[in-house]
Design a protein around this motif. Structure first.
Motif, mmCIF file in Angstrom:
data_model
loop_
_atom_site.group_PDB
_atom_site.id
_atom_site.type_symbol
_atom_site.label_atom_id
_atom_site.label_comp_id
_atom_site.label_asym_id
_atom_site.label_seq_id
_atom_site.Cartn_x
_atom_site.Cartn_y
_atom_site.Cartn_z
ATOM 1 N N ASP A 288 0.827 -1.210 0.000
ATOM 2 C CA ASP A 288 0.000 0.000 0.000
ATOM 3 C C ASP A 288 0.863 1.263 0.000
ATOM 4 O O ASP A 288 0.544 2.253 -0.684
ATOM 5 N N LEU A 289 1.980 1.218 0.727
ATOM 6 C CA LEU A 289 2.884 2.366 0.752
ATOM 7 C C LEU A 289 3.597 2.540 -0.590
ATOM 8 O O LEU A 289 3.779 3.669 -1.066
ATOM 9 N N LEU A 290 3.978 1.431 -1.191
ATOM 10 C CA LEU A 290 4.646 1.506 -2.495
ATOM 11 C C LEU A 290 3.697 2.019 -3.572
ATOM 12 O O LEU A 290 4.091 2.805 -4.443
ATOM 13 N N ILE A 291 2.449 1.577 -3.505
ATOM 14 C CA ILE A 291 1.462 2.052 -4.480
ATOM 15 C C ILE A 291 1.264 3.554 -4.334
ATOM 16 O O ILE A 291 1.197 4.286 -5.332
ATOM 17 N N ALA A 292 1.173 4.030 -3.098
ATOM 18 C CA ALA A 292 1.026 5.470 -2.861
ATOM 19 C C ALA A 292 2.224 6.233 -3.402
ATOM 20 O O ALA A 292 2.076 7.313 -4.000
ATOM 21 N N TRP A 293 3.422 5.673 -3.210
ATOM 22 C CA TRP A 293 4.642 6.334 -3.719
ATOM 23 C C TRP A 293 4.649 6.375 -5.241
ATOM 24 O O TRP A 293 4.985 7.401 -5.846
ATOM 25 N N ASN A 295 2.080 6.236 -7.247
ATOM 26 C CA ASN A 295 1.040 7.172 -7.699
ATOM 27 C C ASN A 295 1.505 8.618 -7.597
ATOM 28 O O ASN A 295 1.208 9.449 -8.466
ATOM 29 N N SER A 296 2.240 8.919 -6.530
ATOM 30 C CA SER A 296 2.709 10.304 -6.341
ATOM 31 C C SER A 296 3.852 10.664 -7.282
ATOM 32 O O SER A 296 4.121 11.837 -7.512
ATOM 33 N N LEU A 299 4.406 8.690 -12.820
ATOM 34 C CA LEU A 299 5.047 7.971 -13.924
ATOM 35 C C LEU A 299 4.083 7.808 -15.096
ATOM 36 O O LEU A 299 2.868 7.714 -14.903
ATOM 37 N N PRO A 300 4.614 7.781 -16.324
ATOM 38 C CA PRO A 300 3.749 7.709 -17.510
ATOM 39 C C PRO A 300 3.222 6.314 -17.822
ATOM 40 O O PRO A 300 2.653 6.100 -18.886
ATOM 41 N N ILE A 301 3.427 5.360 -16.940
ATOM 42 C CA ILE A 301 2.931 4.001 -17.154
ATOM 43 C C ILE A 301 2.013 3.628 -15.999
ATOM 44 O O ILE A 301 2.111 4.197 -14.912
ATOM 45 N N PRO A 302 1.098 2.691 -16.215
ATOM 46 C CA PRO A 302 0.148 2.321 -15.163
ATOM 47 C C PRO A 302 0.849 1.872 -13.888
ATOM 48 O O PRO A 302 1.889 1.210 -13.934
ATOM 49 N N THR A 303 0.260 2.202 -12.769
ATOM 50 C CA THR A 303 0.834 1.844 -11.472
ATOM 51 C C THR A 303 1.033 0.343 -11.342
ATOM 52 O O THR A 303 2.056 -0.122 -10.832
ATOM 53 N N TRP A 304 0.072 -0.429 -11.810
ATOM 54 C CA TRP A 304 0.157 -1.871 -11.633
ATOM 55 C C TRP A 304 1.333 -2.474 -12.386
ATOM 56 O O TRP A 304 1.905 -3.492 -11.937
#
Length: 346
Positions: A288-293, A295-296, A299-304
């Motif tokens: 969850d922390l990495l996803i938040a990072w 997202n912030s 980046l020009p590519i999807p988070t997943w």
């Protein structure tokens, strides 16, 4: 030899799909998750059945499978418990409660939280597969001691599905009941040479591909961990068709020798340690922390996609660390390390 390598490639494809499916928390499109789940775990059990000889169910057979499946389960569970306690200490969370919670999860052996489980028990995660495969191999051996192993396998599948909402037994017994059918199918694939050239007509292969794609696109809700076959027999048909198609496709990949083939072959040969280390990173890392990072970071590519790349890197790193562990531990996951240990003791 080539046929064995093609099975390694198929297992690699299945494990990659397992990892992709498990990354749904990062926003992997549900259609892709459903497609992966339409065949990945059935393929693992079908491949296991393919290489599972009809044997007498005796103490030696139980001991052999306990060493090969339960021992990796125990070691992986211990790794998870230790790392979760370390994480709790770093984050100032309850160390005792964390240790107890994950120890109970390991002892109960459920992949997730299901109706019918004792209150407060959490799932250990992906290594439910090791427990299910252990029980499924024993049950399949027992089924072959009857006159109608196919009927026993089918009945076990029905019992597994029909009891899941009433009670969820420990040690992934109910997923094992369903897995027996897929393993029996794997045995029949080998016994009848169905993967040999020309045995299944080309038109039938086309029909299987279309069936698999249709099931994956419009159904694809086959979750063996929870014994959920949302669309009944069509999910089973799609899982079997998809598994056979991937096995056949893997032969094609093998014929095109190259870096991808070499990588998939290595990946498939090491599915046990890679699978177990995937469970470790999945449970321990604060995604969850990495996803938040991510997202912030904008980046020009999807988070997943980023999270998936980080997951593969984490799995590779943990697998390397596991390989460098004393041979008493690493030999459980890497057969060559075990062989070296045995030679060294002579």
């Amino acid at each position: 030899m080539g046929r064995l390598v093609s099975f390694d490639i198929a297992k690699a494809i299945a494990l990659i799909c397992v990892i992709v499916g498990h990354t749904s928390f990062a926003g992997v499109p549900q259609s892709l998750v459903d497609f992966c789940y339409s065949f990945d775990m059935p393929l693992f059990f079908i491949v296991s059945g393919y290489f599972c000889k009809v044997q007498q169910l005796d103490g030696a057979y139980v001991k052999k499978n306990a060493r090969g499946l339960l021992l990796p389960y125990v070691i992986t569970s211990i790794i998870v418990i230790v790392l979760m306690v370390v994480r709790a200490a770093i984050l100032s969370e309850g160390i005792r409660s964390t240790a107890v919670s994950w120890a109970v999860a390991a002892l109960y052996g459920a992949g997730g939280v299901h109706a019918g489980m004792p209150a407060g028990v959490i799932g250990i995660g992906a290594i439910w597969y090791l427990l299910a495969l252990f029980w499924a191999k024993l049950l399949l051996a027992a089924a072959h001691q009857t006159k109608w192993p196919w009927l026993v396998s089918l009945c076990l599948f029905i019992v597994g599905v029909s009891t899941k909402d009433a009670v969820w037994l420990p040690w992934s017994i109910q997923p094992a009941l369903c897995a027996v059918l897929f393993m029996w199918i794997g045995q029949q694939v080998k016994a009848n040479g169905l993967l040999q050239k020309g045995v299944i007509p080309g038109l039938l292969w086309v029909c299987m591909v279309m069936t698999w794609l249709y099931c994956g696109a419009f159904y694809g809700q086959l979750y063996m961990e929870s014994n959920m076959y949302a669309h009944g027999v069509i999910d089973v048909i799609g899982g079997v068709a998809g598994s056979l198609c991937v096995l056949k496709f893997s032969e094609l990949v093998l014929s095109k020798a190259g870096p991808l083939t070499s990588f998939l072959s290595w990946f498939g040969r090491n599915t046990l340690p890679l699978f177990c280390m995937h469970l470790v990173e999945l449970n321990v890392v604060r995604w969850d922390l990495l996803i938040a990072w991510v997202n912030s970071a904008g980046l020009p590519i999807p988070t997943w996609v980023v999270i998936l790349a980080i997951q593969f890197a984490a799995i590779a790193a943990l697998t390397f660390v596991l390989y460098t562990c004393p041979r008493m531990v690493s030999g459980v996951f890497f057969p060559k390390r075990k062989e070296v240990a045995w030679h060294g003791s002579n």
